[in-house]
Motif scaffolding. Structure first.
Motif, PDB file in Angstrom:
ATOM      1  N   ASP A  77       1.431   0.826  -4.099  1.00 13.25           N
ATOM      2  CA  ASP A  77       2.594   0.240  -4.779  1.00 13.25           C
ATOM      3  C   ASP A  77       3.677  -0.158  -3.779  1.00 13.25           C
ATOM      4  O   ASP A  77       4.608  -0.897  -4.122  1.00 13.25           O
ATOM      5  N   THR A  96      -4.411  -5.802  -9.173  1.00 11.42           N
ATOM      6  CA  THR A  96      -3.924  -4.433  -9.205  1.00 11.42           C
ATOM      7  C   THR A  96      -4.348  -3.762  -7.909  1.00 11.42           C
ATOM      8  O   THR A  96      -5.104  -4.346  -7.123  1.00 11.42           O
ATOM      9  N   THR A  97      -3.868  -2.554  -7.657  1.00  7.99           N
ATOM     10  CA  THR A  97      -4.356  -1.837  -6.481  1.00  7.99           C
ATOM     11  C   THR A  97      -5.846  -1.584  -6.664  1.00  7.99           C
ATOM     12  O   THR A  97      -6.314  -1.320  -7.768  1.00  7.99           O
ATOM     13  N   LYS A 154      -1.980   6.364  -3.880  1.00 13.14           N
ATOM     14  CA  LYS A 154      -2.048   6.034  -5.299  1.00 13.14           C
ATOM     15  C   LYS A 154      -1.660   7.243  -6.143  1.00 13.14           C
ATOM     16  O   LYS A 154      -2.140   8.359  -5.919  1.00 13.14           O
TER      17      LYS A 154
END
Length: 235
Positions: free
Chosen positions: A50, A123-124, A164
């Motif tokens: 993020d 997204t990750t 994460k």
């Protein structure tokens, strides 16, 4: 790109806060900025944390350009953050469907030689070993619509500072943000097609994801998987 003075001032204010924090948290090993063209471009990095946008934005800003990220529309609905990123001309995307307004905003930025940053995985990565997963087709559709070059970027290390699921960065020991900017992806074969089909878009997306993976691989240990992780098949 000629930016309004007010917008530049807003970015300068944000950068004066973000850059010292970034440098405090992590060392930098950034290479390949000479591959960034003077024209509008679509920058496509892999997504591992993020915290990625802070370092990718820092890298772009250090070249004298202003980064414009495609971000989920929910961020724009947050009281303070939403107003800030709206004023900074970031671009909301409804991940449940195609947003015509977002496309027009992106086309406007690219038409003025701006930098659009898209995380093509959406997204990750969900790959167990954090290799780039299957990419989405949006970057290729935008490239075809606007004619803008697609610039692949590989990066590694930021996930060690903000893994994460974590909300607080792990600042010690101090890690390194490694970024490699590659040359423009050669999509001429696709652009010259009169009407590319779905399979063509998928092949072009995989071509770019492979280029991103090849830029990322030397920054870490291990060998990329032969079959790219597809989260849709692991639900």
């Amino acid at each position: 790109m000629s930016y309004p003075l007010g917008l530049r001032a807003m970015y300068f204010g944000a950068a004066s806060l973000v850059r010292p924090l970034n440098m405090l948290m992590m060392r930098r090993d950034w290479q390949g900025q000479e591959n960034l063209p003077d024209t509008g471009m679509i920058l496509v990095p892999n997504h591992i944390s993020d915290l990625d946008p802070l370092y990718m934005g820092h890298m772009v800003y250090s070249t004298g350009r202003l980064p414009h990220f495609l971000a989920k529309k929910e961020l724009f609905e947050l009281p303070a953050v939403g107003k800030l990123i709206t004023n900074m001309k970031q671009i909301p995307v409804d991940r449940a469907g195609r947003s015509i307004d977002s496309l027009k905003m992106a086309e406007d930025v690219l038409g003025r030689d701006g930098v659009i940053v898209i995380y093509p995985e959406g997204t990750t990565t969900k790959d167990p070993d954090m290799w780039p997963q299957v990419g989405r087709l949006g970057m290729i559709r935008l490239a075809l619509t606007t004619g803008a070059p697609v610039i692949p970027v590989g990066q590694w290390g930021v996930h060690e500072t903000l893994p994460k699921g974590d909300k607080v960065p792990k600042m010690f020991p101090r890690r390194t943000s490694a970024i490699r900017v590659g040359p423009e992806s050669d999509l001429e074969w696709l652009r010259t097609m009169e009407q590319p089909g779905q399979r063509d878009l998928i092949d072009a997306t995989e071509q770019v994801m492979t280029e991103i993976t090849n830029l990322m691989a030397p920054l870490r240990e291990g060998t990329p998987p032969e079959i790219r992780f597809n989260p849709a098949k692991h639900r």
